[in-house]
Design a protein around this motif. Structure first.
Motif, PDB file in Angstrom:
ATOM      1  N   ALA A  24      47.450  39.585  49.351  1.00  0.00           N
ATOM      2  CA  ALA A  24      46.284  38.700  49.464  1.00  0.00           C
ATOM      3  C   ALA A  24      46.675  37.472  50.278  1.00  0.00           C
ATOM      4  CB  ALA A  24      45.787  38.287  48.090  1.00  0.00           C
ATOM      5  N   GLU A 202      42.324  42.487  46.964  1.00  0.00           N
ATOM      6  CA  GLU A 202      42.743  41.546  48.012  1.00  0.00           C
ATOM      7  C   GLU A 202      41.611  41.319  49.016  1.00  0.00           C
ATOM      8  OE1 GLU A 202      44.541  44.217  47.001  1.00  0.00           O
ATOM      9  OE2 GLU A 202      46.054  43.137  45.825  1.00  0.00           O
ATOM     10  N   ASP A 205      39.345  38.923  47.311  1.00  0.00           N
ATOM     11  CA  ASP A 205      39.925  37.568  47.334  1.00  0.00           C
ATOM     12  C   ASP A 205      39.697  36.912  48.699  1.00  0.00           C
ATOM     13  OD1 ASP A 205      41.241  35.780  45.567  1.00  0.00           O
ATOM     14  OD2 ASP A 205      43.093  35.974  46.716  1.00  0.00           O
ATOM     15  N   ARG A 208      36.115  35.884  48.954  1.00  0.00           N
ATOM     16  CA  ARG A 208      35.844  34.675  48.150  1.00  0.00           C
ATOM     17  C   ARG A 208      36.294  33.428  48.896  1.00  0.00           C
ATOM     18  NH1 ARG A 208      39.225  35.026  43.656  1.00  0.00           N
ATOM     19  NH2 ARG A 208      38.714  32.839  43.364  1.00  0.00           N
ATOM     20  N   CYS A 209      37.469  33.513  49.504  1.00  0.00           N
ATOM     21  CA  CYS A 209      37.983  32.360  50.236  1.00  0.00           C
ATOM     22  C   CYS A 209      37.086  32.057  51.447  1.00  0.00           C
ATOM     23  CB  CYS A 209      39.421  32.624  50.675  1.00  0.00           C
ATOM     24  SG  CYS A 209      40.123  31.286  51.646  1.00  0.00           S
ATOM     25  N   HIS A 238      41.793  27.349  47.900  1.00  0.00           N
ATOM     26  CA  HIS A 238      41.660  28.665  47.270  1.00  0.00           C
ATOM     27  C   HIS A 238      42.972  29.037  46.597  1.00  0.00           C
ATOM     28  CE1 HIS A 238      40.179  32.820  46.860  1.00  0.00           C
ATOM     29  NE2 HIS A 238      41.420  33.181  47.160  1.00  0.00           N
ATOM     30  N   VAL A 240      45.432  31.995  45.394  1.00  0.00           N
ATOM     31  CA  VAL A 240      45.733  33.414  45.661  1.00  0.00           C
ATOM     32  C   VAL A 240      45.753  34.188  44.340  1.00  0.00           C
ATOM     33  CG1 VAL A 240      47.474  35.008  46.589  1.00  0.00           C
ATOM     34  CG2 VAL A 240      47.160  32.752  47.646  1.00  0.00           C
ATOM     35  N   LEU A 241      45.132  35.342  44.323  1.00  0.00           N
ATOM     36  CA  LEU A 241      45.051  36.105  43.077  1.00  0.00           C
ATOM     37  C   LEU A 241      46.431  36.665  42.683  1.00  0.00           C
ATOM     38  CD1 LEU A 241      43.167  39.528  43.400  1.00  0.00           C
ATOM     39  CD2 LEU A 241      44.828  38.668  45.002  1.00  0.00           C
TER      40      LEU A 241
END
Ligand code: EPZ
Length: 430
Positions: A24, A202, A205, A208-209, A238, A240-241
């Motif tokens: 990600a 990923e 993610d 989302r960012c 953001h 990171v997951l």
């Protein structure tokens, strides 16, 4: 060159913090090319691949500070990195850099979207397969890009006025090409629809960012993603997951060595399929407030068949680790790899530890054995390398894993995390 020495036989007990996801962090970092504002990423793992990408992005004009300081002054966990690309300094990604890490090819999307052109080296083959880039190029062409291949480079040019929204249906799921199309489409004129998109966490993610940066995206995490282009993106902050592959790797290590370990800062929804398989194999897995608890006490390892698939199926990035676990099962397990054509390099190395594995096309038949015995081994990619560490944890005596730089690409402080739980693992520098 560093090596890792493992003395097998100890159970794992304690807590392992799970790092931010490498896969990600890489596309999120590349997304910083899309804006002249500052993108701040939290929970960025300290890995060789991340450091290399920092250098590559630096060439394109990205200025960055790590935890508020310049690069190299911090090796702490969960770094916060601020990325600012006021102007694109160079639209060329040279062979010398792209050939070291395939994901750096992905800069083609943002460079094309922001500057209208990109010259990016073809990544070439890699240890796990041929890995072509045809889907990236077809997808970008669907947004109006003109593509020419010349001297090992892809020259991509957007029409005057920029990329235009389009529709592209992937003939085959590709994580990287989905990332690239998603990034490119955020700044295109009009609406883009990506069908048969990768559904990996990923990708969600990244979406989302990008959304925090002002992009208009719907459907990330499903097979159809719709992006409404906007004229520009802004900065964002953001996190990171968590790394689902690191999570699954340590879960398999506990299943292999036995013990009771809490994996902190991760969650089950990222890897339902792999956890289901591990439960079938005999691990007891519960969700806790801080993450996941993995227990295997006493009872043996059951054989389970798996086939790797795009998300939400069993991930190819956990195939080698699961094979290591199956070498000690009480029966026969069939492991089928469908994503990459050459991702069985660990088979010969596991055999050096006493594993019984036969290959037939894309399927490995693993016959569990009562004991593994330590030996010197090496592997040619990072997931294969860590599978040897897992096997070493359960092998009698000493296993020396050579070519540790593969592990350093994707596992943050592996030996420290395992040692804290009672494993005997040390890095040996020559
Ligand atoms: C990502 O690679 C991951 N890398 C890989 O993790 C992971 O194994 C893979 O996805 C599959 O989950 C990163 O996220 C940095 P793909 P990617 O495009 O995007 C074929 C690790 O160990 N294909 O989804 O490169 C390709 O050859 C790494 O962390 C084409 O044919 O994988 C493969 O067979 C290794 N043409 C399949 O699609 C294309 O243009 C899936 O690859 C692109 C891909």
């Amino acid at each position: 060159m560093d090596r890792i020495r493992i003395t097998g036989g100890n159970q794992l007990n304690g807590t392992i913090p799970i790092s931010g996801a490498k896969n990600a962090a890489l596309p999120l970092m590349i997304a910083s090319l899309l804006t002249s504002d500052t993108l701040t990423l939290e929970n960025v793992p300290h890995l060789a691949d991340v450091e290399l990408l920092l250098r590559i992005l630096g060439n394109h004009g990205v200025d960055f500070t790590v935890n508020g300081r310049r690069e190299n002054q911090s090796g702490s966990y969960a770094r916060t990195i601020h990325f600012t690309c006021r102007t694109i300094a160079d639209t060329t990604a040279p062979y010398a850099l792209v050939s070291k890490m395939r994901a750096s090819f992905w800069v083609i999307g943002p460079l094309l979207a922001r500057e209208g052109r990109a010259r990016v080296s073809l990544p070439g083959g890699c240890a796990i397969g041929t890995r072509p880039v045809d889907l990236f190029l077809e997808g970008l062409q669907a947004l109006g890009a003109e593509i020419e291949i010349d001297g090992g480079y892809v020259n991509a040019t957007a029409p005057k006025g920029g990329l235009t929204g389009g529709r592209y249906t992937f003939p085959k799921v590709s994580v990287g090409a989905t990332h690239v199309l998603l990034m490119a489409a955020t700044l295109a004129n009009g609406t883009t629809v990506i069908e048969n998109a990768a559904r990996e966490p990923e990708v969600v993610d990244l979406a989302r960012c990008l959304t925090s940066m002002g992009a208009k995206i719907e459907g990330a995490g499903t097979s159809t993603i719709t992006i409404e282009g906007v004229p520009s993106l802004s900065g964002a902050r953001h996190r990171v997951l968590p790394d689902r592959i690191e999570t699954g790797t340590y879960a398999m290590a506990v299943a292999m060595a036995g013990g009771d370990v809490t994996l902190e800062g991760t969650n089950a929804t990222l890897l339902d399929s792999a956890l289901g398989t591990l439960r079938q194999a005999g691990a007891h897995i519960t969700e806790t407030e801080s993450g996941l608890r993995i227990v295997r006490n006493g009872n043996g390892i059951q054989p389970v068949d798996i086939t790797t698939e795009p998300f939400p199926g069993f991930p190819t990035d956990l195939q080698a680790q699961f094979m290591a676990l199956m070498t000690r099962s009480s029966g026969v397990s069939n492991i089928t790899e469908t994503i990459f054509e050459n991702r069985f390099m660990h088979v010969q190395e596991l055999a050096r530890l006493g594993a019984k594995i036969s290959l037939s096309g894309q399927t490995a038949r693993v016959e569990g054995v009562a004991r593994l015995k330590g030996a010197p081994v090496m592997a040619t990619d990072l997931r294969a390398s860590v599978s040897l560490v897992i096997a070493g944890l359960a092998a009698e005596g000493e296993t020396m894993v050579n070519r540790v730089y593969h592990l350093d690409r994707g596992f943050e402080r592996l030996e420290e995390k395992l040692t804290r739980c009672g494993a005997v693992v040390e890095r040996v520098s020559d």
